[in-house]
Design an enzyme around this catalytic site. Structure first.
Site, PDB file in Angstrom:
ATOM      1  N   GLY A  31       0.597  -7.300 -17.477  1.00 23.94           N
ATOM      2  CA  GLY A  31       0.600  -5.845 -17.428  1.00 23.94           C
ATOM      3  C   GLY A  31       1.416  -5.316 -18.586  1.00 23.94           C
ATOM      4  O   GLY A  31       1.845  -6.072 -19.463  1.00 23.94           O
ATOM      5  N   GLY A  34       5.002  -6.975 -18.568  1.00 21.54           N
ATOM      6  CA  GLY A  34       5.273  -8.386 -18.376  1.00 21.54           C
ATOM      7  C   GLY A  34       4.065  -9.230 -18.055  1.00 21.54           C
ATOM      8  O   GLY A  34       2.920  -8.798 -18.184  1.00 21.54           O
ATOM      9  N   LYS A  35       4.363 -10.456 -17.641  1.00 24.12           N
ATOM     10  CA  LYS A  35       3.334 -11.427 -17.304  1.00 24.12           C
ATOM     11  C   LYS A  35       3.701 -12.133 -16.006  1.00 24.12           C
ATOM     12  O   LYS A  35       4.850 -12.101 -15.569  1.00 24.12           O
ATOM     13  CB  LYS A  35       3.194 -12.471 -18.417  1.00 24.12           C
ATOM     14  CG  LYS A  35       2.757 -11.909 -19.762  1.00 24.12           C
ATOM     15  CD  LYS A  35       2.571 -13.028 -20.785  1.00 24.12           C
ATOM     16  CE  LYS A  35       2.073 -12.466 -22.109  1.00 24.12           C
ATOM     17  NZ  LYS A  35       1.826 -13.544 -23.107  1.00 24.12           N
ATOM     18  N   VAL A  36       2.700 -12.779 -15.418  1.00 25.27           N
ATOM     19  CA  VAL A  36       2.928 -13.587 -14.228  1.00 25.27           C
ATOM     20  C   VAL A  36       2.353 -14.973 -14.470  1.00 25.27           C
ATOM     21  O   VAL A  36       1.247 -15.111 -15.001  1.00 25.27           O
ATOM     22  CB  VAL A  36       2.281 -12.966 -12.977  1.00 25.27           C
ATOM     23  CG1 VAL A  36       2.505 -13.859 -11.762  1.00 25.27           C
ATOM     24  CG2 VAL A  36       2.860 -11.589 -12.713  1.00 25.27           C
ATOM     25  N   LYS A  51       7.263 -14.124 -12.108  1.00 24.63           N
ATOM     26  CA  LYS A  51       6.985 -12.865 -12.784  1.00 24.63           C
ATOM     27  C   LYS A  51       8.020 -12.630 -13.882  1.00 24.63           C
ATOM     28  O   LYS A  51       9.226 -12.670 -13.639  1.00 24.63           O
ATOM     29  CB  LYS A  51       7.015 -11.713 -11.782  1.00 24.63           C
ATOM     30  CG  LYS A  51       6.654 -10.361 -12.380  1.00 24.63           C
ATOM     31  CD  LYS A  51       6.820  -9.234 -11.378  1.00 24.63           C
ATOM     32  CE  LYS A  51       5.908  -9.414 -10.196  1.00 24.63           C
ATOM     33  NZ  LYS A  51       5.980  -8.250  -9.278  1.00 24.63           N
ATOM     34  N   ASP A 144       5.905   2.972   1.135  1.00 24.26           N
ATOM     35  CA  ASP A 144       4.606   2.874   0.464  1.00 24.26           C
ATOM     36  C   ASP A 144       3.711   1.855   1.171  1.00 24.26           C
ATOM     37  O   ASP A 144       3.062   1.026   0.531  1.00 24.26           O
ATOM     38  CB  ASP A 144       4.782   2.500  -1.007  1.00 24.26           C
ATOM     39  CG  ASP A 144       3.530   2.806  -1.837  1.00 24.26           C
ATOM     40  OD1 ASP A 144       2.761   3.706  -1.434  1.00 24.26           O
ATOM     41  OD2 ASP A 144       3.316   2.146  -2.866  1.00 24.26           O
ATOM     42  N   LYS A 146       0.519   0.568   2.596  1.00 20.00           N
ATOM     43  CA  LYS A 146      -0.885   0.851   2.312  1.00 20.00           C
ATOM     44  C   LYS A 146      -1.616  -0.479   2.171  1.00 20.00           C
ATOM     45  O   LYS A 146      -0.983  -1.544   2.069  1.00 20.00           O
ATOM     46  CB  LYS A 146      -1.027   1.682   1.039  1.00 20.00           C
ATOM     47  CG  LYS A 146      -0.484   1.008  -0.215  1.00 20.00           C
ATOM     48  CD  LYS A 146      -0.679   1.904  -1.427  1.00 20.00           C
ATOM     49  CE  LYS A 146      -0.130   1.248  -2.692  1.00 20.00           C
ATOM     50  NZ  LYS A 146      -0.336   2.097  -3.883  1.00 20.00           N
ATOM     51  N   ASN A 149      -0.731  -3.291  -0.356  1.00 18.72           N
ATOM     52  CA  ASN A 149       0.553  -3.960  -0.177  1.00 18.72           C
ATOM     53  C   ASN A 149       0.557  -4.902   1.015  1.00 18.72           C
ATOM     54  O   ASN A 149       1.616  -5.331   1.469  1.00 18.72           O
ATOM     55  CB  ASN A 149       1.671  -2.921  -0.029  1.00 18.72           C
ATOM     56  CG  ASN A 149       1.861  -2.117  -1.296  1.00 18.72           C
ATOM     57  OD1 ASN A 149       1.462  -2.543  -2.380  1.00 18.72           O
ATOM     58  ND2 ASN A 149       2.457  -0.943  -1.178  1.00 18.72           N
ATOM     59  N   ASP A 162       5.632  -5.425  -2.192  1.00 14.98           N
ATOM     60  CA  ASP A 162       5.839  -4.255  -3.052  1.00 14.98           C
ATOM     61  C   ASP A 162       6.882  -3.301  -2.486  1.00 14.98           C
ATOM     62  O   ASP A 162       6.567  -2.372  -1.741  1.00 14.98           O
ATOM     63  CB  ASP A 162       4.533  -3.514  -3.308  1.00 14.98           C
ATOM     64  CG  ASP A 162       4.689  -2.480  -4.428  1.00 14.98           C
ATOM     65  OD1 ASP A 162       5.830  -2.259  -4.885  1.00 14.98           O
ATOM     66  OD2 ASP A 162       3.680  -1.895  -4.847  1.00 14.98           O
ATOM     67  N   THR A 184       1.901   6.905  -1.654  1.00 14.49           N
ATOM     68  CA  THR A 184       0.492   7.083  -2.003  1.00 14.49           C
ATOM     69  C   THR A 184      -0.074   8.166  -1.091  1.00 14.49           C
ATOM     70  O   THR A 184      -0.032   8.016   0.131  1.00 14.49           O
ATOM     71  CB  THR A 184      -0.266   5.755  -1.823  1.00 14.49           C
ATOM     72  OG1 THR A 184       0.359   4.758  -2.635  1.00 14.49           O
ATOM     73  CG2 THR A 184      -1.724   5.902  -2.231  1.00 14.49           C
TER      74      THR A 184
END
Length: 487
Positions: A31, A34-36, A51, A144, A146, A149, A162, A184
């Protein structure tokens, strides 16, 4: 200075120095920040997600990330994704070792406008409430909750993740009201917009919306404001005004529970204790073990399969198909689809998409293959053996790749969807009915000399909205599909 322009080998060296007990297998997500990487824990061979988050140019982002990590790392519960280790490289980045959710996202396995049968819904709502009860017991509210998540482990158990908007609402027996508008919109409690609310009650409201979506396969409204006609009707008629359409097939007990969770006035809303003592919540469920975990992963998976087969699209499950047995693990932190907040946007921090192990990529074998049923001393992966969520958004065709590609491009153009073509893959970007981002890709893969598999993969967005988009697409490509092989 370390940055995202570093090569993977450079990052591998840095990770191996800071986390010597982990062997990097490969990159599985990236993203803006960063990276995973997929890794193997050398002590016991477990697969975990590492991560790498860069924040050197954003001190405020660094502070926000550290707050999330402090809260998340302190949480230890079977229904919450676990943070194993954290390695800081100030002021540049943080390395986060997290549990890998091999089962992907729960809502990737739910049909839009269909939902789940009540026994399956009860199983997951029971586990969700257990996770929320633990959080609130620690003085933490999520803010959050939803579908994106909610992940699944290898046996199909719920895993909450999350914690970017989580906060402490109680410390040393002292409570505080919260004032930050975040979350959200479709899952937010109406009082959040007033900037003075009880953290426990807004989580329970969100859990009620999730229960609704599990049962019906759709959200009751787009946002909890009177601008939304469905929510305005809810305000006029009360929670029981929602009982129409798909709700006619639901039991009176679950309708009663929903009516009491979705009370507009937080003071009238069911508390956690009242939810747990409600007859519908208290009912016996053979899918649950005495410890509240999945009692039979095979039975759980087959219930999903049976429910999907009875839905409007007939998904054919060929259990002898080796490709259907492949595992599509999700990273431990979903990518927030759309978050409203007056604070820092976290939407570019998380990387959630399952690692794509589909036919035609560079792996000749699944990255995490299900174990043999006869493998001594190891647990057979029944849940993933029977039910791979990627089977739900693909179809087979005997048409030539160029014909399929042209058809797909024509459809996207007619729908005014932005897209790019790279060989046999199309990446697209649009918005769903909630005006939230919906991004994905369509790959044309070779199944045999004369058969192609067309796979639709979601990169960002609500899983139910993505499948609704897929179903709309299917109606335009019926002439390409091999009958009785659309799944």
């Amino acid at each position: 200075m370390l940055g995202l322009n570093q090569t993977d080998s450079d990052l591998n060296v840095i990770i191996s120095q800071k986390l010597p007990n982990y062997e990097i297998i490969e990159e599985i997500g990236h993203g803006t920040y960063g990276k995973v990487f997929l890794s193997r824990f050398k002590v016991n061979g477990d697969h975990r997600a590492i991560k790498y988050i860069q924040y050197s140019s954003n001190p405020a982002l660094q502070q926000q990330i550290h707050k999330e990590i402090i809260i998340h790392k302190a949480l230890k519960h079977v229904n919450i994704i676990q943070v194993f280790e954290v390695a800081d490289l100030p002021p540049v980045c943080t390395l986060l070792v997290m549990e890998l959710a091999s089962g992907g996202e729960l809502f990737d396995r739910i049909e839009p406008d269909v939902g789940l049968e009540e026994q399956l819904t009860h199983f997951y709502f029971f586990q969700l409430i257990r996770a929320v009860e633990y959080l609130h017991g620690q003085g933490v509210c999520h803010r959050d909750l939803k579908p994106e998540n909610i992940l699944l482990d290898v046996d199909g158990n719920l895993k909450l993740t999350d914690f970017g908007f989580s906060t402490i609402f109680r410390h040393q027996n002292k409570r505080r009201m919260l004032e930050t508008a975040c979350g959200t919109p479709v899952y937010m409690a109406p009082e959040v917009m007033k900037r003075y609310y009880d953290g426990e009650q807004v989580d329970l409201w969100s859990a009620g919306i999730i229960l609704y979506v599990l049962l019906v396969g759709n959200t009751p409204w787009e946002e909890p404001t009177e601008r939304d006609k469905d929510f305005a009707k809810f305000i006029r008629e009360g929670p029981c005004g929602l009982v129409e359409g798909s709700w006619q097939n639901l039991s009176n007990e679950v309708k009663d529970l929903l009516c009491n969770i979705l009370r507009f006035d937080p003071k009238e809303r069911f508390t956690l204790s009242k939810i747990k003592n409600h007859p519908w919540f208290q009912q016996s469920n053979p899918l649950l073990s005495p410890k509240g975990l999945c009692a039979n992963p095979e039975q759980l998976a087959m219930k999903f399969v049976k429910h999907i087969k009875s839905s409007p699209i007939d998904y054919i499950m060929d259990l002898n198909d080796d490709e259907s047995r492949q595992v599509f693990p999700a990273l431990s932190q979903p990518d927030p689809l759309y978050k409203f907040s007056q604070d820092i946007s976290m939407k570019e921090i998380s990387f959630s998409q399952p690692y794509d192990i589909t036919p035609g990529n560079r792996h000749s074998q699944p990255l995490l293959p299900p174990l043999s049923a006869n493998t001594p001393g190891q647990k057979y992966n029944w849940f993933m053996r029977y039910f791979s969520c990627h089977r739900l958004t693909r179809f087979y065709s005997k048409s030539h790749e160029t014909v399929i590609l042209k058809k797909l491009k024509d459809i996207l153009q007619s729908l005014l969807v932005q897209f790019k073509v790279n060989g046999s893959k199309i990446t697209f970007s649009t918005v769903d009915k909630h005006k939230c981002p919906l991004n994905g890709e369509i790959s044309i893969l070779k199944a045999s000399n004369d058969v192609r598999i067309v796979v639709y993969k979601r990169n960002k967005g609500d899983p139910l909205e993505f499948k609704r988009f897929y179903k709309m697409f299917i109606e335009h490509v019926r002439d390409l599909i091999i009958e009785n092989n659309c799944n």
